[in-house]
Design an enzyme around this catalytic site. Structure first.
Site, PDB file in Angstrom:
ATOM      1  N   LYS A   1      -1.642   2.391 -13.688  1.00  0.00           N
ATOM      2  CA  LYS A   1      -1.336   1.021 -14.120  1.00  0.00           C
ATOM      3  C   LYS A   1      -2.508   0.359 -14.836  1.00  0.00           C
ATOM      4  O   LYS A   1      -2.302  -0.530 -15.664  1.00  0.00           O
ATOM      5  CB  LYS A   1      -0.884   0.166 -12.932  1.00  0.00           C
ATOM      6  CG  LYS A   1      -1.922  -0.051 -11.841  1.00  0.00           C
ATOM      7  CD  LYS A   1      -1.319  -0.877 -10.712  1.00  0.00           C
ATOM      8  CE  LYS A   1      -2.314  -1.109  -9.585  1.00  0.00           C
ATOM      9  NZ  LYS A   1      -1.727  -1.896  -8.481  1.00  0.00           N
TER      10      LYS A   1
ATOM     11  N   ARG B   1       1.518  -6.647   3.204  1.00  0.00           N
ATOM     12  CA  ARG B   1       2.189  -6.659   1.914  1.00  0.00           C
ATOM     13  C   ARG B   1       3.546  -6.007   2.161  1.00  0.00           C
ATOM     14  O   ARG B   1       4.236  -6.389   3.089  1.00  0.00           O
ATOM     15  CB  ARG B   1       1.340  -5.965   0.837  1.00  0.00           C
ATOM     16  CG  ARG B   1       1.671  -6.492  -0.582  1.00  0.00           C
ATOM     17  CD  ARG B   1       0.789  -5.913  -1.657  1.00  0.00           C
ATOM     18  NE  ARG B   1       1.136  -4.527  -1.949  1.00  0.00           N
ATOM     19  CZ  ARG B   1       0.648  -3.839  -2.985  1.00  0.00           C
ATOM     20  NH1 ARG B   1      -0.209  -4.412  -3.808  1.00  0.00           N
ATOM     21  NH2 ARG B   1       1.009  -2.593  -3.188  1.00  0.00           N
TER      22      ARG B   1
END
Length: 357
Positions: A34, A129
């Protein structure tokens, strides 16, 4: 114009270091791409290393990877939104999931596309998360393992990305135990226990990684060679795969303190006045890069003798003191980068990206 270089020799050295380390321990791994923000040229360099598995959080980036080399296994590494399920199944071979309803949508789409889509169930281990709570994991698995069009290939976890919770041997042993419990209860094999990201590598280096952990998702350590426990370079790796070059577009001797009535600048900051600096002068350089491209706190000047004073949207301001090295307009200043700095610059269309040897 400012530009960023990717040194392919150093990238390859880091890749070979990690490849050897994982092969020695019979651990599968994939590269998190990414940071490259879908740059086709840089993705090509990554693929040329001989990568077999690439992870990304953007479906458009996975689509580019499949265009370059359809044989690479692609992994989507965040929960997919409902409207993007179709595209995700098309371009990702594997995805990380923690919602029953979402896995149902993936199942329907995989059947529609005539595919078998692999799933890693994410488990909450403390960073808060994404992830299924451990107490609910067996029930969660029971509702999805027979869905058509999908195959559960792993349990995974994510640490250190939100609240900074670090991986530990105990947390990873617990993840391995969840796998054993599910396999015994359902008589099903789960090939992977995906321990997480670069932050888990130091446990391996210090021989503290539980035996059951057999899959990694690595980004930052590949590109920066860093031990994220101690924030230092891992011996045998390179920390400067990326280098930023910015040109001096103004060089003037000016007061160290602003003059006039002070108010907040466009970033909402009000300059702090150190009265001891009144009347003092220094050489100030303006560079052709700014906040639109990168937050200065993520830049590390190669020349440690000057100071970054701040930035506006398109310009970075340096204090060179008496300018002992004689910098002038047109000179190029070099910076190393922290991860978030490189990510910002690679996402900026205003900074050129160059591959170097």
């Amino acid at each position: 114009m400012a530009y960023l270089t990717l040194n392919k020799t150093k990238l390859n050295q880091n890749f070979q270091f990690l490849k050897s380390m994982f092969e020695e321990r019979d651990i599968s791994w994939g590269i998190v791409s990414k940071i490259l923000c879908g740059n086709r040229k840089l993705l090509g360099e990554l693929i040329d290393l001989g990568v077999e598995e690439i992870h990304d959080s953007r479906i458009s980036n996975l689509a580019k990877i499949k265009e370059i080399n359809p044989d690479i296994q692609t992994v989507y590494i965040k929960p997919v939104s409902k409207r993007n399920v179709g595209k995700m199944v098309k371009y990702a071979d594997v995805s990380l999931n923690s919602e029953l309803i979402t896995i149902g949508w993936i199942s329907e789409e995989a059947v529609k596309q005539g595919k078998k889509h692999k799933i890693i169930i994410m488990v909450e281990t403390g960073d808060l998360r994404e992830g299924v709570m451990g107490d609910h994991l067996v029930e969660f698995y029971s509702q999805i393992f027979e869905l058509p069009g999908i195959e559960i290939v792993g349990l995974g976890t994510n640490l250190n990305c939100l609240n900074g919770v670090m991986p530990s041997t105990d947390k990873l042993i617990q993840l391995s135990l969840y796998k054993q419990i599910i396999e015994l209860k359902f008589n099903k094999s789960i090939p992977w226990v995906s321990a997480g990201t670069s932050v888990t590598i130091p446990l391996m280096l210090h021989k503290q990684l539980p035996m059951g952990i057999n899959h990694f998702r690595v980004g930052e350590t590949l590109f920066f060679g860093v031990d994220l426990f101690e924030e230092k370079l891992i011996e045998g790796m390179q920390g400067d795969v990326f280098t930023l070059f910015a040109e001096i577009i103004e060089m003037q001797e000016k007061p160290l303190l602003p003059s006039g009535t002070l108010a907040a600048n466009p970033q909402g900051e009000v300059a702090e006045i150190d009265e001891g600096l009144y009347g003092r002068m220094s050489f100030r350089a303006i560079l052709d890069i700014g906040l639109l491209d990168v937050d200065p706190k993520y830049l590390i000047p190669e020349d440690g003798e000057f100071e970054i004073l701040g930035a506006s949207s398109d310009m970075l301001i340096l204090n060179l003191g008496e300018n002992p090295k004689g910098y002038k307009v047109g000179d190029v200043v070099k910076f190393s980068l922290k991860y978030m700095g490189a990510l910002s610059i690679l996402n900026s269309s205003y900074v050129d990206k160059v591959v170097s040897d």
